[in-house]
Design a protein around this motif. Structure first.
Motif, PDB file in Angstrom:
ATOM      1  N   UNK A 153       0.837  -1.211   0.000  1.00  0.00           N
ATOM      2  CA  UNK A 153       0.000   0.000   0.000  1.00  0.00           C
ATOM      3  C   UNK A 153       0.863   1.249   0.000  1.00  0.00           C
ATOM      4  N   UNK A 154       1.918   1.229   0.820  1.00  0.00           N
ATOM      5  CA  UNK A 154       2.821   2.370   0.851  1.00  0.00           C
ATOM      6  C   UNK A 154       3.483   2.604  -0.487  1.00  0.00           C
ATOM      7  N   UNK A 155       3.904   1.515  -1.139  1.00  0.00           N
ATOM      8  CA  UNK A 155       4.585   1.628  -2.429  1.00  0.00           C
ATOM      9  C   UNK A 155       3.649   2.156  -3.507  1.00  0.00           C
ATOM     10  N   UNK A 156       2.400   1.674  -3.518  1.00  0.00           N
ATOM     11  CA  UNK A 156       1.444   2.092  -4.547  1.00  0.00           C
ATOM     12  C   UNK A 156       1.110   3.575  -4.422  1.00  0.00           C
TER      13      UNK A 156
ATOM     14  N   UNK B 279     -13.053  -5.486  -9.550  1.00  0.00           N
ATOM     15  CA  UNK B 279     -11.840  -6.284  -9.690  1.00  0.00           C
ATOM     16  C   UNK B 279     -11.881  -7.137 -10.956  1.00  0.00           C
ATOM     17  N   UNK B 280     -12.998  -7.850 -11.159  1.00  0.00           N
ATOM     18  CA  UNK B 280     -13.120  -8.689 -12.348  1.00  0.00           C
ATOM     19  C   UNK B 280     -12.996  -7.845 -13.618  1.00  0.00           C
ATOM     20  N   UNK B 281     -13.686  -6.708 -13.663  1.00  0.00           N
ATOM     21  CA  UNK B 281     -13.651  -5.854 -14.852  1.00  0.00           C
ATOM     22  C   UNK B 281     -12.245  -5.322 -15.103  1.00  0.00           C
ATOM     23  N   UNK B 282     -11.546  -4.945 -14.031  1.00  0.00           N
ATOM     24  CA  UNK B 282     -10.190  -4.403 -14.174  1.00  0.00           C
ATOM     25  C   UNK B 282      -9.224  -5.458 -14.692  1.00  0.00           C
ATOM     26  N   UNK B 283      -9.312  -6.676 -14.146  1.00  0.00           N
ATOM     27  CA  UNK B 283      -8.409  -7.734 -14.597  1.00  0.00           C
ATOM     28  C   UNK B 283      -8.701  -8.156 -16.039  1.00  0.00           C
TER      29      UNK B 283
ATOM     30  N   UNK C  15      -3.772   3.871 -13.590  1.00  0.00           N
ATOM     31  CA  UNK C  15      -4.477   4.515 -12.481  1.00  0.00           C
ATOM     32  C   UNK C  15      -5.614   3.633 -11.987  1.00  0.00           C
ATOM     33  N   UNK C  16      -6.421   3.079 -12.928  1.00  0.00           N
ATOM     34  CA  UNK C  16      -7.542   2.207 -12.555  1.00  0.00           C
ATOM     35  C   UNK C  16      -7.046   1.003 -11.772  1.00  0.00           C
ATOM     36  N   UNK C  17      -5.968   0.396 -12.240  1.00  0.00           N
ATOM     37  CA  UNK C  17      -5.447  -0.790 -11.569  1.00  0.00           C
ATOM     38  C   UNK C  17      -4.940  -0.460 -10.173  1.00  0.00           C
ATOM     39  N   UNK C  18      -4.241   0.651 -10.043  1.00  0.00           N
ATOM     40  CA  UNK C  18      -3.707   1.026  -8.734  1.00  0.00           C
ATOM     41  C   UNK C  18      -4.831   1.286  -7.741  1.00  0.00           C
ATOM     42  N   UNK C  19      -5.905   1.939  -8.195  1.00  0.00           N
ATOM     43  CA  UNK C  19      -7.050   2.200  -7.317  1.00  0.00           C
ATOM     44  C   UNK C  19      -7.723   0.892  -6.921  1.00  0.00           C
ATOM     45  N   UNK C  20      -7.933   0.024  -7.928  1.00  0.00           N
ATOM     46  CA  UNK C  20      -8.562  -1.271  -7.657  1.00  0.00           C
ATOM     47  C   UNK C  20      -7.712  -2.089  -6.692  1.00  0.00           C
TER      48      UNK C  20
ATOM     49  N   UNK D  55      -6.438  -4.339  -1.073  1.00  0.00           N
ATOM     50  CA  UNK D  55      -5.672  -4.351   0.178  1.00  0.00           C
ATOM     51  C   UNK D  55      -6.590  -4.070   1.358  1.00  0.00           C
ATOM     52  N   UNK D  56      -7.485  -3.105   1.166  1.00  0.00           N
ATOM     53  CA  UNK D  56      -8.448  -2.770   2.224  1.00  0.00           C
ATOM     54  C   UNK D  56      -9.343  -3.971   2.504  1.00  0.00           C
ATOM     55  N   UNK D  57      -9.805  -4.647   1.435  1.00  0.00           N
ATOM     56  CA  UNK D  57     -10.660  -5.822   1.602  1.00  0.00           C
ATOM     57  C   UNK D  57      -9.949  -6.930   2.379  1.00  0.00           C
ATOM     58  N   UNK D  58      -8.741  -7.244   1.953  1.00  0.00           N
ATOM     59  CA  UNK D  58      -8.001  -8.327   2.593  1.00  0.00           C
ATOM     60  C   UNK D  58      -7.716  -8.004   4.054  1.00  0.00           C
ATOM     61  N   UNK D  59      -7.237  -6.795   4.302  1.00  0.00           N
ATOM     62  CA  UNK D  59      -6.966  -6.393   5.676  1.00  0.00           C
ATOM     63  C   UNK D  59      -8.216  -6.441   6.531  1.00  0.00           C
ATOM     64  N   UNK D  60      -9.326  -5.977   5.973  1.00  0.00           N
ATOM     65  CA  UNK D  60     -10.596  -5.994   6.702  1.00  0.00           C
ATOM     66  C   UNK D  60     -11.037  -7.414   7.004  1.00  0.00           C
TER      67      UNK D  60
END
Length: 379
Positions: free
Chosen positions: A112-115, A157-161, A270-275, A280-285
């Protein structure tokens, strides 16, 4: 209207559990492509692809048994689940889970810090603090909001990938097809497929709050089998995308960004970085919500209310400790060493007990239910 309601109910029962499971595992190494290279691409293109199919099968089989076991034992947090499965040795899972929770959160904090640093040209600590803020908010409000956010973000996520793979294939189709034609298979790809599936079953703890919606065996087994497929599909898109810069991606800290740089598509970057930051938020949560549900169960047993503020406090405490670990060790070392070792512990404490003791308990329960039904008819 009845058909619409039936469709919504079917989606809630059969697909939502898989989307929640996927949301928990996709962050960190999976979403960045780091785990994909570490466990699969190191075995060559075909070896890696077959390894991913092994992971899919393991997830589907184990989750099908786990969901049904949780349903019949009414185990909706990991403490009650593993008390039912392992008896007095349930704490073995908790020790392993807390270790891997810190490991996963450490990877998330580092990535997250790197992104955020690359995207906004700000200090990496801003990304870590942003991650903490959103994880704290979601864990504060609990299960209902978490489920809605997970399902909605999974669609993005699916749409971005899909967009990422389509763009990559358009520009690098010769390289991708060429790697498949080379048909390389090296090393113990099947073993790594099982190991990868095993340690990612830490996400099982985060999905147990979904189990009360299963009212019969068909629901639990169907949702478990589908969860394996839902979870692996984004990974396959990542795998295929990384072939555009294979074998160079094998040593990249965040392999997907290497491919994105080669594409030179600012909107997709940009889209990928936001997604990705959202995953990361989902996994951490998800990781921390499982801990909160376990603590909430203890409060309920003692007939006390679980303070809402404590949910966020637990989340922030774990994230702070994990971030410290990430800064000291580094993302590649964390994934290569920590995940590999803990995967064997998950095989011993989760997979083998579920496919033996758990399955036996399910079959015994089913036999008893059939006997009760027979006795009822005879009377």
């Amino acid at each position: 209207m009845p058909n619409y309601n039936r469709w919504i109910r079917g989606f809630s029962i059969y697909l939502v559990p898989g989307l929640v499971f996927q949301s928990v595992i996709v962050g960190g190494g999976y979403g960045t492509g780091r785990e994909i290279t570490e466990f699969f691409l190191v075995h060559g293109v075909l070896g890696g692809f077959f390894g991913m199919l092994i992971s899919c099968l393991v997830w589907g089989a184990v989750l099908a048994v786990a969901f049904e076991f949780a349903r019949i034992t009414k185990s909706y947090n990991y403490k009650s689940f593993f008390q039912a499965l392992l008896g007095r040795f349930w704490w073995l899972f908790e020790v392993i889970y807390l270790l891997i929770a810190l490991l996963v959160l450490a990877v998330l904090g580092s990535a997250a810090g790197e992104i955020i640093s690359q995207l906004l040209d700000v200090p990496a600590v801003i990304g870590v603090l942003t991650l903490m803020l959103f994880v704290g908010i979601l864990t504060f409000f609990g299960s209902k909001l978490i489920e809605r956010v997970f399902v909605g973000w999974s669609a993005l996520l699916f749409l971005t990938y899909i967009a990422l793979f389509a763009s990559t294939f358009t520009n690098f189709n010769d390289e991708i097809i060429g790697h498949f034609n080379a048909a390389t298979i090296t090393g113990a790809w099947a073993v790594d497929g099982v190991r990868y599936a095993a340690y990612n079953l830490n996400a099982l703890a985060a999905v147990l709050f979904i189990v009360p919606r299963f009212v019969k065996t068909q629901h639990a087994v169907g949702a478990g089998l589908l969860a394996g497929v839902v979870a692996i599909v984004p990974g396959i898109f990542v795998f295929l995308t990384l072939l555009a810069n294979y074998p160079g991606v094998l040593t990249a800290p965040v392999p997907v960004t290497q491919v994105l740089s080669a594409l030179n598509l600012v909107w997709l970057l940009v889209l990928f970085q936001v997604m990705l930051f959202g995953t990361f938020i989902e996994t951490g949560t998800g990781v921390i919500h499982a801990i909160n549900e376990r603590v909430a169960g203890t409060f309920q047993t003692n007939r006390k209310a679980f303070p809402q503020w404590l949910r966020a406090a637990i989340a922030l405490s774990f994230l702070f400790i994990a971030t410290f670990l990430a800064n000291k060790i580094g993302i590649i070392s964390l994934i290569a060493s920590g995940y590999g070792l803990l995967s064997y512990a998950y095989i011993a404490v989760v997979i083998l007990p579920l496919l033996t003791v758990g399955l036996a308990r399910i079959l015994l329960h089913r036999r008893r239910q059939e006997q009760l039904a027979t006795n009822s008819l005879n009377n």
